[in-house]
Design an enzyme around this catalytic site. Structure first.
Site, PDB file in Angstrom:
ATOM      1  N   ASP A 198      12.910   8.805  -5.325  1.00  0.00           N
ATOM      2  CA  ASP A 198      11.901   7.972  -5.979  1.00  0.00           C
ATOM      3  C   ASP A 198      12.220   7.729  -7.444  1.00  0.00           C
ATOM      4  OD1 ASP A 198       9.532   6.473  -5.826  1.00  0.00           O
ATOM      5  OD2 ASP A 198       8.293   8.139  -6.505  1.00  0.00           O
ATOM      6  N   SER A 218       4.655   3.328  -6.516  1.00  0.00           N
ATOM      7  CA  SER A 218       5.240   3.291  -5.177  1.00  0.00           C
ATOM      8  C   SER A 218       4.134   3.062  -4.154  1.00  0.00           C
ATOM      9  CB  SER A 218       5.948   4.618  -4.876  1.00  0.00           C
ATOM     10  OG  SER A 218       6.941   4.897  -5.830  1.00  0.00           O
ATOM     11  N   GLN A 268      11.947   1.064  -0.122  1.00  0.00           N
ATOM     12  CA  GLN A 268      10.650   1.287  -0.754  1.00  0.00           C
ATOM     13  C   GLN A 268      10.066  -0.040  -1.208  1.00  0.00           C
ATOM     14  OE1 GLN A 268      10.019   2.805  -4.998  1.00  0.00           O
ATOM     15  NE2 GLN A 268       9.563   4.659  -3.818  1.00  0.00           N
TER      16      GLN A 268
END
Length: 293
Positions: A198, A218, A268
């Protein structure tokens, strides 16, 4: 504010409080919201603790449902959806104040299966020793996160030092690794990479839009673990953003080890909403002038 950096060993150390229920103690953070990679990694730790040693995680798919509160404990509840001969499936919910903040499914595959093999090739880039650490190259909004990422060596490859795909509008290449030696446990390295994955990925969507301030978060996260690796050795994160529209950006990353083996892939989608006046790109406890570009 300058928090004490948390080691990944402490971050991934969950307390069992009942069968298939685990708790993560609150971690000191410059962020007012829990870092998404931390929640995903801890959820994966909880899932792996309910699976036998004969199977290893090969994929996860998660949704960030609500923002986590960084200075509160998080409880992880694991549902054993399936235990088969070849595959096992787990569903994990991360809960704060009685509400689900993150939901994830993870699939585990038995070791030892064989089949055909092939892999993408790693692009040619300079060795990380030839590149300065990211704190010298990232914008101030990103450097706010680096205050608690001191255990990580992150190096963004200058865009003029590698060949670009002309059909991809947004590209970014990052070398990263843990500065600390990590335990000799494959599952620990997989969970560590879930945390690391991430880092920087959503920022790849902003490469074609320098200076455009956005609110970032996110929204979902998917990973596939393809080959063994160590998270305390150099890994190259080859990132692209195929699309940004309507305040959301899709990003995709391929992770290679230093020998050029493709070890993991990440996809993502994140929020990239144009920042309103007075707001912060990533909610933090820092004064506004320290967390803005």
């Amino acid at each position: 504010m300058s928090p004490t950096p948390q080691s990944i060993i402490n971050i991934l150390d969950l307390e069992p409080i009942e069968q298939d229920i685990y708790r993560s103690k609150a971690k000191e953070s410059v962020l007012s919201r829990t870092f998404g990679g931390q929640v995903a990694a801890q959820a994966l730790v909880a899932a792996t603790r309910t699976v036998g040693d004969d199977k290893f995680v090969h994929s996860l798919h998660g949704y960030f449902i609500r923002p986590g509160i960084a200075d509160q404990d998080t409880v992880y509840i694991v549902n054993r959806m399936r235990d088969g001969n070849s595959f096992a499936t787990r569903h994990v919910e991360a809960i704060q104040n009685g509400e689900i903040i993150f939901s994830m499914q993870a699939s585990f595959h038995r070791a030892g299966d064989e089949g055909p093999e092939h892999s993408d090739l790693m692009r040619t880039v300079p060795h990380p020793d030839e590149i300065p650490e990211a704190r010298d190259t990232l914008p101030a909004s990103s450097r706010a996160l680096l205050a608690e990422w001191e255990d990580w060596d992150i190096r963004v490859v200058p865009s003029d030092l590698y060949e670009h795909n002309k059909y991809t509008p947004s590209q970014q290449v990052v070398w990263f690794r843990s500065k600390r030696r990590l335990p000799d446990d494959d599952t620990f390295h997989v969970c560590t990479l879930a945390y690391m994955s991430d880092m920087t990925l959503l920022y790849s969507a902003m490469v074609p839009h320098p200076g455009h301030k956005v609110q970032m978060a996110s929204l979902d996260h998917a990973m596939w673990f393809l080959r063994p690796f160590r998270a305390d050795e150099w890994l190259m994160y080859d990132q692209v953003s195929p699309s940004a529209h309507g305040g959301r950006a899709l990003t995709h990353g391929r992770i290679f080890d230093a020998q050029g083996r493709l070890v993991a892939m990440v996809t993502q989608e994140g929020l990239t909403r144009t920042l309103r006046e007075g707001a912060q790109p990533v909610p933090s406890k820092l004064p506004r002038n320290e967390s803005q570009d």
